[in-house]
Enzyme design. Structure first.
Site, PDB file in Angstrom:
ATOM      1  N   LYS A  76      47.838 -13.686  56.224  1.00 27.35           N
ATOM      2  CA  LYS A  76      48.122 -15.087  56.551  1.00 27.35           C
ATOM      3  C   LYS A  76      47.322 -15.455  57.797  1.00 27.35           C
ATOM      4  O   LYS A  76      47.198 -14.632  58.716  1.00 27.35           O
ATOM      5  CB  LYS A  76      49.629 -15.245  56.788  1.00 27.35           C
ATOM      6  CG  LYS A  76      50.086 -16.682  57.001  1.00 27.35           C
ATOM      7  CD  LYS A  76      51.611 -16.786  57.026  1.00 27.35           C
ATOM      8  CE  LYS A  76      52.092 -18.208  57.209  1.00 27.35           C
ATOM      9  NZ  LYS A  76      53.560 -18.336  57.154  1.00 27.35           N
ATOM     10  N   SER A 151      55.717 -21.889  54.290  1.00 25.96           N
ATOM     11  CA  SER A 151      54.378 -22.100  54.793  1.00 25.96           C
ATOM     12  C   SER A 151      53.353 -21.063  54.329  1.00 25.96           C
ATOM     13  O   SER A 151      52.155 -21.314  54.450  1.00 25.96           O
ATOM     14  CB  SER A 151      54.398 -22.109  56.327  1.00 25.96           C
ATOM     15  OG  SER A 151      54.750 -20.824  56.815  1.00 25.96           O
ATOM     16  N   SER A 175      59.630 -19.093  54.987  1.00 26.36           N
ATOM     17  CA  SER A 175      58.210 -19.243  54.629  1.00 26.36           C
ATOM     18  C   SER A 175      57.586 -18.123  53.811  1.00 26.36           C
ATOM     19  O   SER A 175      56.457 -18.267  53.357  1.00 26.36           O
ATOM     20  CB  SER A 175      57.371 -19.437  55.885  1.00 26.36           C
ATOM     21  OG  SER A 175      57.385 -20.789  56.236  1.00 26.36           O
TER      22      SER A 175
HETATM   23  N1  GLN Z   1      60.054 -24.888  55.858  1.00 22.45           N
HETATM   24  C1  GLN Z   1      60.417 -24.432  57.152  1.00 22.45           C
HETATM   25  C2  GLN Z   1      59.746 -25.288  58.204  1.00 22.45           C
HETATM   26  O1  GLN Z   1      59.085 -26.171  57.829  1.00 22.45           O
HETATM   27  C3  GLN Z   1      60.082 -22.979  57.282  1.00 22.45           C
HETATM   28  C4  GLN Z   1      58.854 -22.615  57.998  1.00 22.45           C
HETATM   29  C5  GLN Z   1      58.657 -21.136  58.194  1.00 22.45           C
HETATM   30  O2  GLN Z   1      59.453 -20.293  57.761  1.00 22.45           O
HETATM   31  N2  GLN Z   1      57.594 -20.816  58.910  1.00 22.45           N
HETATM   32  O3  GLN Z   1      59.896 -25.093  59.361  1.00 22.45           O
END
Ligand code: GLN
Length: 483
Positions: A76, A151, A175
């Site tokens: 990532k 994400s 995410s």
């Molecule tokens: N969807 C969540 C957010 O927008 C999770 C993000 C994450 O786990 N990095 O913050």
């Protein structure tokens, strides 16, 4: 060659049926052909992948095979890679090549993994769709008009499309698990402290945890074993023995108790997802697991608390991007204040700016007690509730997300998306390990099943999912154009 699992590839490599260099060429060609349909990579590193593959062949010739020797992976793009662009999918870091490797990168390289580069994501990991990336949305391999989730959008799409066999991810509020669910792959967020955060660009430090997305629980076990472990460079790293996850997959589910929180099913499940859940529970039951329904009193507070805690930490973490030390810097400025102002205005996208504003607001002098401190207290109540339940049962389970991946033109705010993701966030607030594995399809898109475990009990979490996968085929289904 076909795009197989890590365990299958391992056997072929060990028997000498294929060399790591041949594997690398095959995956490079696959990425070159299929990646334009997906936008799952931000940076490819084919030259170093070929060199790593050559080193893998040499190691195997000397019988020095490690856990991941010759296995194609990707990272990532918030995981620091020495000399290789690490953007966190932000304009702010679009010119940033770190002078060091993250511990995860070092560990996986030491285990012989071959990295093909850096995969797409929501900007600074803020989002559930992949749409906040400065580099554009990642398409879902099951239907390229749909998002891959977020994400860790690129990690999930690249694994689902067979461009690599595993990818690292990070999970602050779902995410890893949400894109795994959307793309039909298996993903695990380990216990907070299991995987080093050193070199992982921080979003919300008390919630962030690195993990892995791969095609099966068995493959997740292999990669997690390779990337985990105590790291003195991360002050929150847990100094605990590292179990050999990949050798602990034999588990009888007889007598295993699994809690099903009513609230996890109260999230507007569509009919096909509800049916997939029933079928999944039936398989676990046949294997001997027992289910008990439980209440999660504080479930409705999970998303609101997350939207206090995570932005508050993000506002502090992202203050380092000031145009002075590294990354993007605005040009033609008259003074220092204008430099800060224009760098941050031009360098951050909308979603990131709104989180910084929210977090800063929650920490202002007048609101600190009512928002930030109260948020911490409610977080403790939520964490305690999960821990109390896990004293009575082995796992907590339910649908990972209420349905399949949305289409790219689906309009929703990030908070609306996170309400859709509400089943995911509790594990982050409580620091518990959690996994999502494929369990069926809804409207021709994959849907996932989530298992949350006790702290540092990843071995049984992975083993339970592996037992399910020995008795089901959802994790073997591949998107047609990428089969
Ligand atoms: N969807 C969540 C957010 O927008 C999770 C993000 C994450 O786990 N990095 O913050």
């Amino acid at each position: 060659m076909h795009t197989q699992t890590i365990s299958e590839l391992r056997q072929q490599l060990d028997r000498g049926e294929v060399s790591a260099t041949e594997v690398a060429s095959y995956f490079q060609q696959r990425i070159e052909t299929l990646e334009p349909k997906l936008n799952s990579f931000i940076t490819t590193t084919f030259d170093s992948a070929q060199a790593e593959a050559k080193a893998a062949d040499e190691a195997m010739a000397k019988k020095e095979t490690a856990l991941l020797t010759g296995v194609p992976i990707a990272h990532k793009d918030l995981i620091s890679t020495k000399g290789v662009l690490t953007t966190a999918a932000s304009k702010m870091l679009s010119n940033y090549a770190p002078p060091f490797d993250a511990t995860i990168v070092e560990n996986l390289r030491a285990q012989g993994a071959v990295s093909f580069g850096k995969v797409n994501m929501d900007e600074f990991a803020m989002g559930s769709t992949g749409k906040t990336s400065f580099y554009g949305v990642t398409n879902n391999p099951w239907n390229t008009d749909h998002v891959a989730g977020g994400s860790s959008s690129g990690s999930a799409a690249a694994v689902a499309a067979g461009l690599v066999l595993a990818a690292t991810g990070s999970d602050t509020g779902g995410s890893i698990r949400q894109p795994a669910s959307f793309c039909g792959v298996t993903g695990i967020k380990p216990t907070y402290g299991r995987v080093s955060r050193f070199g992982m660009i921080a979003f919300a430090s008390s919630l962030d945890q690195g993990g892995v997305l791969a095609k099966s629980a068995e493959d997740c076990a292999i990669v997690l074993e390779g990337m985990s472990g105590y790291d003195p460079k991360d002050p929150t790293s847990a100094n605990r023995e590292l179990p050999a996850f990949s050798k602990m997959l034999d588990l009888s589910l007889k007598g295993i108790k699994i809690a099903l929180p009513r609230a996890f099913f109260d999230c507007g499940l569509d009919a096909a997802t509800a049916k997939a859940i029933d079928e999944t529970l039936a398989i676990y039951r046949q294997l001997g697991a027992e289910f008990v329904e439980v209440d999660l009193k504080y479930h409705d507070l999970v998303t609101p608390v997350y939207y206090v805690v995570a932005p508050a930490e993000a506002a502090s973490n992202l203050s380092r991007f000031d145009g002075i030390r590294y990354g993007y810097r605005a040009e033609n400025v008259q003074n220092l204040e204008e430099l800060y102002d224009r760098t941050r205005t031009e360098g951050f996208g909308q979603e990131v700016k709104s989180r910084i504003l929210m977090g800063t607001y929650a920490k202002t002098e007048v609101l600190y007690q009512d928002f930030f401190i109260k948020g911490q207290k409610v977080r403790r109540l939520i964490a305690n509730e999960y821990q109390e339940i896990l004293k009575e049962v082995d796992f907590i389970a339910g649908p990972t997300v209420a349905g399949g991946a949305f289409s790219k033109d689906h309009k929703a705010s990030s908070i609306q998306n996170s309400l859709f993701d509400a089943n995911l966030i509790g594990a982050n607030l409580a620091g518990l390990p959690a996994l999502s594995h494929p369990m069926g399809m809804s409207n021709n898109m994959p849907v996932g099943f989530q298992l949350i475990g006790r702290a540092f009990d990843e071995a049984r979490l992975l083993a339970a999912a592996h037992q399910y996968q020995l008795n089901s085929d959802w994790h073997k289904k591949r998107p047609a154009d990428f089969a």
